[in-house]
Design a protein around this motif. Structure first.
Motif, mmCIF file in Angstrom:
data_model
loop_
_atom_site.group_PDB
_atom_site.id
_atom_site.type_symbol
_atom_site.label_atom_id
_atom_site.label_comp_id
_atom_site.label_asym_id
_atom_site.label_seq_id
_atom_site.Cartn_x
_atom_site.Cartn_y
_atom_site.Cartn_z
ATOM 1 N N ASP A 83 0.880 -1.333 0.103
ATOM 2 C CA ASP A 83 -0.039 -0.043 -0.022
ATOM 3 C C ASP A 83 1.111 1.262 -0.146
ATOM 4 O O ASP A 83 0.308 2.414 -0.484
ATOM 5 N N ASP A 84 1.968 1.022 0.559
ATOM 6 C CA ASP A 84 3.018 2.416 0.482
ATOM 7 C C ASP A 84 3.848 2.337 -0.714
ATOM 8 O O ASP A 84 4.428 1.375 -1.360
ATOM 9 N N PRO A 85 3.625 3.128 -1.707
ATOM 10 C CA PRO A 85 4.272 3.163 -2.964
ATOM 11 C C PRO A 85 5.937 3.123 -2.928
ATOM 12 O O PRO A 85 6.608 2.898 -3.985
ATOM 13 N N LEU A 86 6.406 3.246 -1.799
ATOM 14 C CA LEU A 86 7.818 3.370 -1.429
ATOM 15 C C LEU A 86 8.353 2.090 -1.072
ATOM 16 O O LEU A 86 9.705 1.624 -1.308
ATOM 17 N N VAL A 87 7.533 0.888 -0.813
ATOM 18 C CA VAL A 87 7.863 -0.181 -0.038
ATOM 19 C C VAL A 87 7.428 -1.251 -0.777
ATOM 20 O O VAL A 87 6.231 -1.455 -1.387
ATOM 21 N N TYR A 88 8.355 -2.195 -0.988
ATOM 22 C CA TYR A 88 8.135 -3.677 -1.817
ATOM 23 C C TYR A 88 8.536 -4.758 -0.900
ATOM 24 O O TYR A 88 9.396 -4.499 -0.226
ATOM 25 N N THR A 89 8.196 -5.860 -1.316
ATOM 26 C CA THR A 89 8.391 -7.034 -0.481
ATOM 27 C C THR A 89 8.812 -8.146 -1.198
ATOM 28 O O THR A 89 8.441 -8.256 -2.450
ATOM 29 N N TYR A 90 9.519 -9.243 -0.681
ATOM 30 C CA TYR A 90 9.965 -10.417 -1.304
ATOM 31 C C TYR A 90 9.874 -11.521 -0.250
ATOM 32 O O TYR A 90 10.847 -11.206 0.712
ATOM 33 N N GLU A 91 9.564 -12.636 -0.255
ATOM 34 C CA GLU A 91 9.492 -13.785 0.494
ATOM 35 C C GLU A 91 10.509 -14.802 -0.014
ATOM 36 O O GLU A 91 10.246 -15.432 -1.058
ATOM 37 N N TYR A 92 11.663 -15.134 0.629
ATOM 38 C CA TYR A 92 12.688 -15.709 -0.028
ATOM 39 C C TYR A 92 12.913 -17.140 0.952
ATOM 40 O O TYR A 92 13.018 -16.961 2.216
ATOM 41 N N GLU A 93 12.657 -18.054 0.201
ATOM 42 C CA GLU A 93 13.128 -19.260 1.064
ATOM 43 C C GLU A 93 14.469 -19.929 0.977
ATOM 44 O O GLU A 93 15.164 -20.083 -0.375
ATOM 45 N N VAL A 94 15.119 -20.055 2.208
ATOM 46 C CA VAL A 94 16.533 -20.301 2.075
ATOM 47 C C VAL A 94 16.872 -21.639 1.649
ATOM 48 O O VAL A 94 16.201 -22.543 2.205
#
Length: 425
Positions: free
Chosen positions: A278-289
Motif C-alpha cells: 500500500d506504500d508506494p515506496l515499499v516492496y516485499t519479497y519472501e525468500y526460502e533459504v
C-alpha cells in the motif's frame, strides 16, 4: 321561551354546518399555476432541460422563451423542453396550455476564464527531457496578456518562497478557443516550475470576464537518482526457513522497461518479482533459504524513478547470511564449594544451554529431548557475536550429577550434545 331560543340556535348551526360541508365537497377545477422544474443558473452555450412533471394531456402545453439570450431546441410542446442558452443574461421561460400557465427566470452567469494544466505520463522529467503541457480554460478566451515562467510571485504552490525555475518553456499554441499547449524542457535542480498567465479575458458571450493572474505548475524536475534500503526479517537463516525481504526506496519508482511493468529482485543470483504494498515506496519479497553457508548478495533490477533516473545503489545488499552449519558447544562443571561453577561456550553467537540430571538418569539424545527434560536444574545464556564462554554459579545439593551442554546459533542450527560429570561433596 328559553327552549325555543335554544332550538333556533341549534337549527342555525346545523344549516351553517351542512353549508360548509357542501362547500368543502366542491372540487377546485383551476386554473392552476404550473411549477417549472429546472436549474436557476446556467452557463453560456449550455443546454438544460426543464419540466412541469406529470400532467394530464402534456401535449397541450407549449413552451416559449419570453425574453433573454436562449432558444428552444427541438419540440416546444410537452411536459419537458430543452433550452440552449447562448450568452450571459437573464432568460424568462414560460409554459401554458391556454388555461394554466407557469413562468421561471434563469440567470445565464458570467464564466471567468480560470485555467488548469494537465501533464503526460508520470508528470516528472529529468534534465534535458521535454514534454507537452496542456492548458484548458473554463471559458472561451478572447485575449491573453502574457505567458511565461513565474520568477518572482509568491503563490500557493511555492508557499511564499522563491519560485523554482528550471529549463525552458516554449511558445503558447492555441488548439481551440479554450485549449492551449506549450512544450516544457526540464533543466537543472529539483523542484516544480510554474507559469504565469496575466490578463486573461473571456469572450463577450461568456461575459468578458478577466482573470488578472493565474498560475499553473509544470512537470516536476527530478535529477536525484533513487536509493534502495533492504531489511530482512532475520539476517541469519538456515535451509527451509522463510525470510521476508523489505525494500524501501527513497522515492517512488517504476519499471525501467514498460514491457515488463514489474520490478525484479535477485537473491543469490536467482531472479524474481518484487511485490508492491500500500506504500508506494515499499516492496516485499519472501525468500526460502536453501543450502550453503555465508553471506549472499541481494540485488534489484529494472528500477528507475518517475523521471527515468536509474537506481544509484542498494544498501544492506549483503547483510543476509546463510548458516546451515551447527555450532560447537563446550562445557565444564566443577564443585566450587558454595555451588557448582558451570562454564559453557559456543563457537557462534546464539544461545548456550546446560541441563543437570542425577547420575544415571536417561540422557537426552537430541535437542528436542534436551529442551523437554526438566532435570534437577537448567539454564540458558546468550553468547555474543563470534562465540565465547559464559560462567554461572548453580546451587546444587551434595550428590553425583551428569551435566549436558547444548548450543543453538542464530540461524536455528543445534550443536551436538556434550556431557560432563559433576560430584558435589
Amino acid at each position: 321561551m328559553k327552549n325555543n331560543i335554544s332550538l333556533l340556535l341549534l337549527s342555525l348551526f346545523a344549516v351553517f354546518f351542512f353549508t360548509a360541508c357542501e362547500d368543502d365537497d366542491d372540487p377546485f377545477t383551476g386554473p392552476y399555476r404550473v411549477s417549472i422544474l429546472g436549474p436557476d443558473t446556467v452557463a453560456p452555450e449550455s443546454t438544460e432541460q426543464f419540466t412541469i412533471g406529470n400532467f394530464l394531456n402534456p401535449e397541450s402545453y407549449t413552451w416559449t422563451v419570453v425574453d433573454g439570450p436562449a432558444e428552444i431546441v427541438g419540440s416546444n410542446t410537452g411536459a419537458t423542453v430543452d433550452v440552449r442558452f447562448t450568452s450571459v443574461g437573464d432568460v424568462t421561460l414560460s409554459v401554458t396550455n391556454g388555461q394554466e400557465t407557469g413562468t421561471t427566470t434563469v440567470e445565464v452567469e458570467n464564466v471567468a476564464p480560470a485555467v488548469t494544466g494537465s501533464l503526460n505520463d508520470t508528470g516528472v522529467l529529468a534534465s534535458g527531457m521535454s514534454d507537452t503541457v496542456f492548458f484548458e480554460f473554463d471559458a472561451p478566451v478572447a485575449e491573453i496578456g502574457s505567458f511565461g515562467f513565474n520568477t518572482e510571485d509568491s503563490t500557493a504552490f511555492n508557499e511564499g518562497g522563491t519560485p523554482f525555475v528550471s529549463g525552458a518553456i516554449g511558445d503558447l499554441v492555441q488548439v481551440n478557443d479554450q485549449l492551449y499547449y506549450a512544450v516544457y524542457t526540464a533543466g537543472a535542480g529539483n523542484g516544480t516550475s510554474e507559469v504565469r498567465f496575466t490578463d486573461v479575458v473571456s469572450t463577450g458571450t461568456f461575459g468578458a470576464d478577466t482573470v488578472e493572474t493565474a498560475y499553473v505548475q509544470l512537470y516536476r524536475v527530478d535529477n536525484i537518482a533513487p536509493v534502495a534500503d533492504l531489511a530482512y526479517s532475520t539476517e541469519v537463516a538456515s535451509e527451509g526457513s522463510m525470510v521476508m525481504v523489505t525494500t524501501t526506496f527513497s522515492e517512488e519508482v517504476m519499471s525501467a522497461d514498460p514491457a515488463d511493468s514489474v520490478l525484479f529482485i535477485t537473491v543469490d543470483g536467482e531472479r524474481d518479482t518484487l511485490m508492491a504494498t500500500d506504500d508506494p515506496l515499499v516492496y516485499t519479497y519472501e525468500y526460502e533459504v536453501g543450502e550453503g553457508d555465508g553471506p549472499i548478495e541481494v540485488g534489484l533490477e529494472n528500477v528507475v524513478d518517475l523521471a527515468g533516473n536509474e537506481l544509484a545503489g542498494v544498501n544492506n545488499a549483503t547483510e543476509l547470511v546463510l548458516d546451515n552449519t551447527g555450532p560447537v558447544v563446550t562445557g565444564t562443571a566443577t564443585d566450587a564449594g558454595s555451588g557448582a561453577s558451570i562454564a559453557i561456550g559456543s563457537s557462534e553467537a546464539g544461545t548456550a544451554m546446560y541441563l543437570v540430571l542425577n547420575d544415571g538418569a536417561a540422557a537426552p539424545t537430541n535437542a528436542e529431548e534436551f529442551m523437554d527434560t526438566q532435570g534437577v536444574a537448567s539454564r540458558s545464556v546468550q553468547i555474543s557475536a563470534g562465540g565465547g564462554v559464559r560462567t554461572v554459579t548453580q546451587a546444587l545439593a551434595a550428590g553425583d550429577y551428569d551435566v549436558y551442554f547444548l548450543a543453538r546459533d542464530e540461524a536455528g542450527n543445534f550443536s551436538a550434545i556434550e556431557t560432563a560429570d559433576l560430584l558435589m561433596d
